[in-house]
Scaffold this active site. Structure first.
Site, PDB file in Angstrom:
ATOM      1  N   ARG A 119      15.511  38.651  53.357  1.00 19.40           N
ATOM      2  CA  ARG A 119      16.859  38.970  52.882  1.00 19.40           C
ATOM      3  C   ARG A 119      17.894  37.966  53.378  1.00 19.40           C
ATOM      4  O   ARG A 119      18.980  37.862  52.824  1.00 19.40           O
ATOM      5  CB  ARG A 119      17.239  40.391  53.318  1.00 19.40           C
ATOM      6  CG  ARG A 119      18.554  40.884  52.733  1.00 19.40           C
ATOM      7  CD  ARG A 119      18.676  42.404  52.817  1.00 19.40           C
ATOM      8  NE  ARG A 119      18.523  42.892  54.166  1.00 19.40           N
ATOM      9  CZ  ARG A 119      19.522  42.984  55.066  1.00 19.40           C
ATOM     10  NH1 ARG A 119      20.753  42.615  54.728  1.00 19.40           N
ATOM     11  NH2 ARG A 119      19.301  43.444  56.266  1.00 19.40           N
ATOM     12  N   TYR A 149      29.763  33.556  29.670  1.00 19.36           N
ATOM     13  CA  TYR A 149      28.667  34.478  29.401  1.00 19.36           C
ATOM     14  C   TYR A 149      29.166  35.923  29.477  1.00 19.36           C
ATOM     15  O   TYR A 149      30.036  36.257  30.288  1.00 19.36           O
ATOM     16  CB  TYR A 149      27.560  34.219  30.420  1.00 19.36           C
ATOM     17  CG  TYR A 149      26.488  35.267  30.505  1.00 19.36           C
ATOM     18  CD1 TYR A 149      25.669  35.552  29.413  1.00 19.36           C
ATOM     19  CD2 TYR A 149      26.276  35.963  31.695  1.00 19.36           C
ATOM     20  CE1 TYR A 149      24.674  36.513  29.505  1.00 19.36           C
ATOM     21  CE2 TYR A 149      25.283  36.919  31.794  1.00 19.36           C
ATOM     22  CZ  TYR A 149      24.488  37.192  30.697  1.00 19.36           C
ATOM     23  OH  TYR A 149      23.513  38.144  30.784  1.00 19.36           O
TER      24      TYR A 149
END
Length: 385
Positions: free
Chosen positions: A52, A106
């Site tokens: 992570r 987008y």
């Protein structure tokens, strides 16, 4: 941001960049280190590795390689393109800040900046990216960054970075560029004044339709800020995804060159056919941004779009008859894909709103793969006949 000079060519860096000097018995292929936990030294937090945190072996190799390809100080790989965009911008902006953003973006990014950022106390102004004075007129004392895409998804417009980067430098603002459609083979925004580069690594960087990922590139100190956001928001990729991305990068240069060649041939054929009202490809001399693309980019790319003369009904008919082109929403892979933005990225907009953005009914986006160009043209021909 100053450009980091390249010591080798792009094709060599795509294959070997980021790996340590080989010793005897070193594997030629980077091994997958599919482990969540690593032994930690006693009495110190130094050297702590955890997926992570984005610092496991497979992540670090691909991050160094991407930084070399883009000419950036550092890179960070994240779990998705939207994760990259979100963490990149959140690392720059705080509650009360103002973001100046191109209107041509987008659909997912549009939702992020117009809806989600409002809940974080970040104000956003959308501007026509082709109006240089428009960027300057809408600056505020709270403005912290400028954001744009080039080439633009899905209209394939190409924006001139020079005037926007000039404003950013003059005002001390960060210029953030989503360069997903280009890849570093065709376009490296840092060389044109950008401070931050974003990619959906799902697309051209991986190139095989089998990885979900994103990347953020910039100065080492800024990328560390993004990494901290990634840790908190849980946007890190797993080691296998990083390994697949590193494998995909090895063929990036040869793939992009084939994409470029094929797209030019397909676009020229489409431009000669009455079934298509418009063909959007910057490699065509008739494209409004052809001169900018020719000056700014090393290749025109593998993305193009067409507008069917018969509108939505003609598009539906064409989609049903295609055999080589697969109807799927992604892009940038070795397989040719076709998508209809009115049912994907722009489905949240009305027909009139889409048309205003240059995406009318009957608009299809084509991601040109590396098949034989003659076969792709034959497939399109039988689909529109």
């Amino acid at each position: 941001m100053p450009r980091t000079p390249r010591s080798q060519g792009l094709s060599t860096l795509a294959l070997h960049g980021g790996r340590d000097r080989p010793e005897p018995d070193t594997p030629v292929v980077q091994p997958i280190v599919q482990s969540v936990n690593f032994i930690q030294p006693f009495g110190t937090s130094e050297g702590l590795r955890y997926p992570r945190y984005g610092n496991v072996p497979n992540a670090e190799v691909v991050q160094r390689r991407l930084a070399l390809l883009e000419g950036a100080e550092a890179a960070l790989v994240l779990g998705s393109g939207m994760g990259a965009t979100a963490c990149a911008l959140i690392a720059l902006l705080r509650p009360g800040d103002h973001l100046l953003c191109s209107h041509w973006i987008y659909g997912g990014t549009h939702r992020l900046v117009t809806q989600e950022f409002a809940t974080l106390g970040i104000d956003v102004t959308l501007v026509d990216p082709t109006e240089t004075r428009g960027w300057r007129r809408r600056l505020r004392k709270e403005t912290r960054a400028l954001f744009l895409e080039s080439p633009v998804n899905p209209t394939c417009r190409v924006l001139d970075l020079a005037p926007v980067s000039h404003i950013a430098k003059e005002e001390g603002l960060a210029l953030v560029v989503d360069s997903t459609f280009a890849s570093p083979i065709n376009f490296r925004p840092i060389e044109h004044g950008a401070d931050v580069v974003i990619h959906s690594a799902t697309k051209y960087l991986n190139g095989h339709h089998d990885v979900l990922g994103g990347a953020v590139l910039g100065t080492a100190s800024y990328v560390e800020e993004v990494r901290q956001k990634m840790i908190i928001w849980g946007q890190a990729p797993d080691p296998f995804a990083c390994w697949l991305l590193e494998r995909g990068l090895k063929t990036l240069d040869v793939r992009i060159k084939r994409h470029n060649e094929n797209a030019m041939q397909v676009a020229e054929w489409c431009a000669s056919r009455k079934e298509f009202k418009r063909v959007h490809y910057s490699g065509l001399a008739a494209h409004p941004d052809h001169a900018i693309a020719a000056q700014q980019m090393d290749g025109f790319g593998g993305m193009m779009a067409v507008e069917l003369a018969g509108g939505a009904k003609a598009a539906d008919k064409m989609l049903k008859r295609l055999t080589l082109f697969r109807h799927a929403p992604s892009l940038g892979g070795v397989d040719s894909l076709v998508s209809e933005p009115r049912h994907t990225s722009h489905s949240h907009l009305t027909s009139a709103e889409r048309a205003k953005l240059g995406v009318p009914d009957g608009f299809l986006r084509l991601s040109i793969g590396i098949e034989d160009a003659d076969d792709l043209i034959a497939d399109l021909s039988q689909a529109v006949s």
